[in-house]
Design a protein around this motif. Sequence first.
Motif, PDB file in Angstrom:
ATOM      1  N   GLN A   1      -7.555 -32.021  14.988  1.00  0.00           N
ATOM      2  CA  GLN A   1      -7.716 -32.315  16.344  1.00  0.00           C
ATOM      3  C   GLN A   1      -6.741 -32.120  17.139  1.00  0.00           C
ATOM      4  O   GLN A   1      -6.696 -31.477  18.348  1.00  0.00           O
ATOM      5  CB  GLN A   1      -7.796 -34.087  16.342  1.00  0.00           C
TER       6      GLN A   1
ATOM      7  N   THR B   1     -16.698 -32.845  17.079  1.00  0.00           N
ATOM      8  CA  THR B   1     -15.479 -32.046  17.522  1.00  0.00           C
ATOM      9  C   THR B   1     -15.201 -32.041  18.985  1.00  0.00           C
ATOM     10  O   THR B   1     -14.268 -31.999  19.490  1.00  0.00           O
ATOM     11  CB  THR B   1     -15.688 -30.661  17.079  1.00  0.00           C
TER      12      THR B   1
ATOM     13  N   GLN C   1     -12.081 -33.378  21.234  1.00  0.00           N
ATOM     14  CA  GLN C   1     -11.055 -33.956  20.493  1.00  0.00           C
ATOM     15  C   GLN C   1      -9.771 -33.285  21.111  1.00  0.00           C
ATOM     16  O   GLN C   1      -8.510 -34.062  20.990  1.00  0.00           O
ATOM     17  CB  GLN C   1     -11.167 -33.517  19.162  1.00  0.00           C
TER      18      GLN C   1
ATOM     19  N   HIS D   1      -6.614 -35.663  21.952  1.00  0.00           N
ATOM     20  CA  HIS D   1      -5.456 -35.783  21.294  1.00  0.00           C
ATOM     21  C   HIS D   1      -4.179 -34.905  22.010  1.00  0.00           C
ATOM     22  O   HIS D   1      -3.095 -34.497  21.095  1.00  0.00           O
ATOM     23  CB  HIS D   1      -5.548 -35.004  19.797  1.00  0.00           C
TER      24      HIS D   1
ATOM     25  N   GLY E   1     -14.610 -27.137  20.225  1.00  0.00           N
ATOM     26  CA  GLY E   1     -14.230 -27.508  18.928  1.00  0.00           C
ATOM     27  C   GLY E   1     -14.068 -26.111  17.912  1.00  0.00           C
ATOM     28  O   GLY E   1     -14.559 -26.655  16.894  1.00  0.00           O
TER      29      GLY E   1
END
Length: 455
Positions: A117, A246, A249, A253, A318
Motif C-alpha cells: 500500500q 487496491t 490505497q 497511505h 492499484g
Amino acid sequence: MTTDVRTRTKGRVDAYFGISEHGSTVKRELMAGTITFLAMSYVLAVNPRILGDGPAGDLHDKGMPIQAVFTATAVAAIFGTLVMGLWARYPVALAPGMGLNAFFAYTVVLHMGIPWQEALSGTFLSGVVFFVLAVTKVREKIIEAIPLQMKLAVGAGIGMFVAFLGLKSAGIVVSDPATLVHLGNFHHGTTLLAMFGLVVTVVFLVLGWHGAVLYGILATAVVGIACGLVKMPDSVAALPHGLDQTFGQAIVHLPHAFTGQMAIVVLTMLFVDFFDASGTLIGVAKQAGLLTESGRLDRAGQALAADSIGTAAGAIIGTSSTTAYVESTAGVSAGGRTGLTAVATAGWFLIAMFFFPLFAVFADVSAVTAPALIVVGVLMARSLGEIDWNRLEFAVPAFITVVMMPLTYSIANGIAMGLLFYPVVMVAKRRVREVHPIMWVLMAVFLSYFWFLAK
C-alpha cells in the motif's frame, strides 16, 4: 442519412488524429492497434504474477491480491493508453512496466519490507514529480544530466534482472548454499515445461511473429494442461472486479511515503520511468517517421506528461508504474502512425478485462509466465551493444550497474552503485567538467542510501 453521419464522423476522426496527413487510414490504424495489443498483452498474465503472491508465495504473503492486480493492470493500461492516444496523439500504448513491477515487488516490498500500500504511494509520488518535470523545461536538463552510457546500462541491467527473475521462477536457476546459485533440476515437470515455453517463445520471436510472447504463454499453458501441470480454468470469462481491494490505497497511505527510505524508492521509480519513457517514445517516433528534421519529438511534453499521468493514475487504481511500451513498435511496423492506434489498443484491453479466469491460469503457474520474463529480459538487454566498452570511464560504471542489479536482487542498488562510480572515474580521467552538477547530487543521495538505509 446513416451514410452521411458515418462520413462526417470518419472525417472528424481523420482530422483530429491527422490520419490522412500521416499517410494512413482508419482501417490501418485499427489493425495496428490490434497488433500492438497482441504484442504487449502478456502483461495481463505477468504483472499479476510478479505483484501478487501466487501459490508459490514468492513475496512471502506480502504480495497484492492477484485478481485486483489483473483488473488494475487492464484499467491502468486503458486509461494511460487513452491519454496518450487522445491527448498526445501518438501510436504508443502504456501499461505497467516490466522491471518497474519487479522493482516494486522484490526490492521495495520484499527486500525493504515496505507494505505494498505504501509502495503504491511511492509510485503515485513518482508520477506526480514526473508530471512536473514533463510540463516544464526541467525535463531537458534532467535528460542532459544523465550520460547516455548510464541510461543504456540501466535499461540493460533491468533486462538482466528481469531475465534472472524468469530463470528463478522457471526453476532453471536455483539457490545453492555453497555457490549461491546452481542449475535447476530438469527432472521436474514444471522446469521442463518452462524450458519448452522458452524454446517456443524464442522460435516465435525469431520468426518475427507479432504477439510472440503471448503465443508462447498460450502454447506453454496448453501443453501444461495436457501434462496435468496446469489446471483447466473453471470458466473463460467473468465480470471484472477486485479493485475495491487496491483502489485509493496510494492516497490513504500517502502520509507514510515521506521518509528517507521512500525517497530512494521514489527517486529510483522516477529515474527508470522517466528515461524508459523518453527512450521508448523517441524510438517509436523514429520508426514511425514522426521526428522532426532536427530529430526532436513534437509534443514531447504532452507525451511524457501522458506517461506520468498513467503512472499516477495506475498507482491510485492499484498497480506499479505505468509506462510506454516498446512493443508499440509492432503496431508502427504495421502502419500505425497516429493516436487512433493507441485508442484501438485500449479497446482491446477493455475486452481483455472480462477474461480474468483465463489469464489467472497463466499467473498461477510460474513455469507458464517465466519464459516471457526471460525473453523480455533479452529484448531489454539489447542496449548492451550500444555501450562504448572500449572506454573504461563508461565501461566500468556501466558494467557495475548491469551486474549489481541481478546479483543484489535490486534495481535500486544497481543504479546507485553505477551513479556512484561514474563521477569517480570521470575525475580520475580528468574530465570533471563533463560531470553535470545533478550527478554530484545523485552521488550524495546514493552514498546516504548505502550508509544509512541499505539492508
